[in-house]
Write an enzyme that holds these catalytic residues in place. Structure first.
Site, PDB file in Angstrom:
ATOM      1  N   ASN A  22      -5.859   1.931 -12.839  1.00 14.29           N
ATOM      2  CA  ASN A  22      -4.814   1.052 -12.335  1.00 14.29           C
ATOM      3  C   ASN A  22      -3.458   1.683 -12.598  1.00 14.29           C
ATOM      4  O   ASN A  22      -3.304   2.435 -13.560  1.00 14.29           O
ATOM      5  CB  ASN A  22      -4.893  -0.304 -13.065  1.00 14.29           C
ATOM      6  N   HIS A  53       0.447   0.649 -13.438  1.00  8.07           N
ATOM      7  CA  HIS A  53       1.286  -0.474 -13.846  1.00  8.07           C
ATOM      8  C   HIS A  53       2.738   0.003 -13.899  1.00  8.07           C
ATOM      9  O   HIS A  53       3.029   1.072 -14.440  1.00  8.07           O
ATOM     10  CB  HIS A  53       0.839  -0.978 -15.226  1.00  8.07           C
ATOM     11  N   GLU A  65       5.798   6.180  -9.496  1.00  6.93           N
ATOM     12  CA  GLU A  65       4.373   5.847  -9.336  1.00  6.93           C
ATOM     13  C   GLU A  65       3.712   6.748  -8.294  1.00  6.93           C
ATOM     14  O   GLU A  65       2.558   7.165  -8.460  1.00  6.93           O
ATOM     15  CB  GLU A  65       4.221   4.392  -8.880  1.00  6.93           C
ATOM     16  N   GLY A 104       0.770  -1.236   0.000  1.00  7.50           N
ATOM     17  CA  GLY A 104       0.000   0.000   0.000  1.00  7.50           C
ATOM     18  C   GLY A 104       0.801   1.286   0.000  1.00  7.50           C
ATOM     19  O   GLY A 104       0.328   2.306   0.491  1.00  7.50           O
ATOM     20  N   LYS A 149      -5.750  -9.030  -8.250  1.00  7.43           N
ATOM     21  CA  LYS A 149      -6.740  -9.949  -8.822  1.00  7.43           C
ATOM     22  C   LYS A 149      -7.474  -9.254  -9.963  1.00  7.43           C
ATOM     23  O   LYS A 149      -7.477  -8.021 -10.054  1.00  7.43           O
ATOM     24  CB  LYS A 149      -7.754 -10.347  -7.748  1.00  7.43           C
ATOM     25  N   ASP A 178      -4.178  -4.865 -18.564  1.00  7.71           N
ATOM     26  CA  ASP A 178      -3.333  -3.697 -18.891  1.00  7.71           C
ATOM     27  C   ASP A 178      -3.687  -3.109 -20.256  1.00  7.71           C
ATOM     28  O   ASP A 178      -2.845  -2.452 -20.887  1.00  7.71           O
ATOM     29  CB  ASP A 178      -1.836  -4.070 -18.848  1.00  7.71           C
TER      30      ASP A 178
HETATM   31  C1  GRF Z   1       3.137  -1.178  -7.664  1.00  5.71           C
HETATM   32  O1  GRF Z   1       4.363  -1.366  -8.290  1.00  5.71           O
HETATM   33  C2  GRF Z   1       2.037  -1.088  -8.708  1.00  5.71           C
HETATM   34  O2  GRF Z   1       2.460  -0.550  -9.914  1.00  5.71           O
HETATM   35  C3  GRF Z   1       1.662  -2.519  -8.926  1.00  5.71           C
HETATM   36  O3  GRF Z   1       1.779  -3.114  -7.647  1.00  5.71           O
HETATM   37  C4  GRF Z   1       2.713  -2.380  -6.852  1.00  5.71           C
HETATM   38  C5  GRF Z   1       2.002  -2.018  -5.592  1.00  5.71           C
HETATM   39  O4  GRF Z   1       2.827  -1.447  -4.620  1.00  5.71           O
HETATM   40  N1  GRF Z   1       0.382  -2.630  -9.565  1.00  5.71           N
HETATM   41  P1  GRF Z   1       2.211  -0.829  -3.284  1.00  5.71           P
HETATM   42  O5  GRF Z   1       1.334  -1.919  -2.642  1.00  5.71           O
HETATM   43  O6  GRF Z   1       1.407   0.375  -3.635  1.00  5.71           O
HETATM   44  O7  GRF Z   1       3.388  -0.522  -2.427  1.00  5.71           O
END
Ligand code: GRF
Length: 207
Positions: free
Chosen positions: A103, A105, A175, A14, A87, A146
């Site tokens: 989402n 990625h 991210e 998270g 999931k 994706d």
């Molecule tokens: C991230 O790298 C995201 O891109 C992918 O899962 C990871 C989640 O990381 N879908 P976190 O749980 O937010 O630390």
């Protein structure tokens, strides 16, 4: 600006959830995080959510589709964010929330994306192929893994000696900036979807 109701789905640590909560607070984004839903009771993201006083729920695993849809609708969710949710989203939910589920990625889609490309596998693939530039992508979720319309993408240059762990660290940092930006743009009503592509407008609809 009218605030939107956002539900966040997680499966793990998270850190993206944390970045969202921080950005919402610090940048005063018009977003209310109404709940965090996890498919795993032990996901550390739930602890983070609770620290921020956000209601948490854990999917039972048996009736994910009806449970998820009910929980999302019950709290008048406008936007669903998958922040490390591992999931597939059930079809019923995809239908009810078309172009309202996003989402993140950890690569530049369509590279290292699609079935089998998740988590550390992405960064290992990037490293094995020896690519010099990777990045992160925020996209709408549809029934193709994706494959939904891309909202935001940002690239980053890798050093020749960056291993998978270093790549993951760099991408995760990116991210944490990109996801809140996408949420802010959505909340401002600035995303239009046209023929499978997004157009980010300057003026919002929700003002
Ligand atoms: C991230 O790298 C995201 O891109 C992918 O899962 C990871 C989640 O990381 N879908 P976190 O749980 O937010 O630390």
């Amino acid at each position: 600006m009218q605030p939107i109701n956002m539900s966040v789905l997680i499966s793990g640590g998270g850190t993206n959830l944390e970045a969202l909560l921080t950005a919402i607070k610090e940048e005063e984004l018009p977003v209310r995080v109404v709940q965090v839903i996890s498919n795993k009771a032990e996901a550390y993201g739930l602890v983070r959510a609770q620290r921020h006083g956000i209601p948490c729920r854990v999917l039972s695993g048996k009736a994910d589709a009806s449970e998820m849809l009910e929980w999302l609708q019950e709290l008048n969710t406008d936007l669903v964010v998958l922040a490390g949710y591992l999931k597939n989203v059930p079809d019923e939910v995809l239908k009810a929330y078309e172009n309202s589920i996003i989402n993140i990625h950890p690569s530049l889609i369509p590279a290292f994306a699609g079935p089998g490309w998740y988590g550390m596998r992405v960064h290992e693939g990037v490293w094995k192929r020896g690519v010099k530039i990777t990045g992160a992508t925020v996209h709408f979720v549809n029934d193709e893994m994706d494959g939904g319309p891309i909202i935001l993408q940002e690239a980053l240059r890798l050093e020749d000696d960056d291993g998978p762990a270093e790549i993951q660290k760099k991408v995760l940092k990116l991210e944490h900036r990109l996801l809140p930006r996408a949420v802010a743009i959505f909340a401002a009503g600035r995303i239009k979807v046209c023929h499978g592509r997004t157009i980010i407008t300057n003026e919002g609809d929700h003002q």
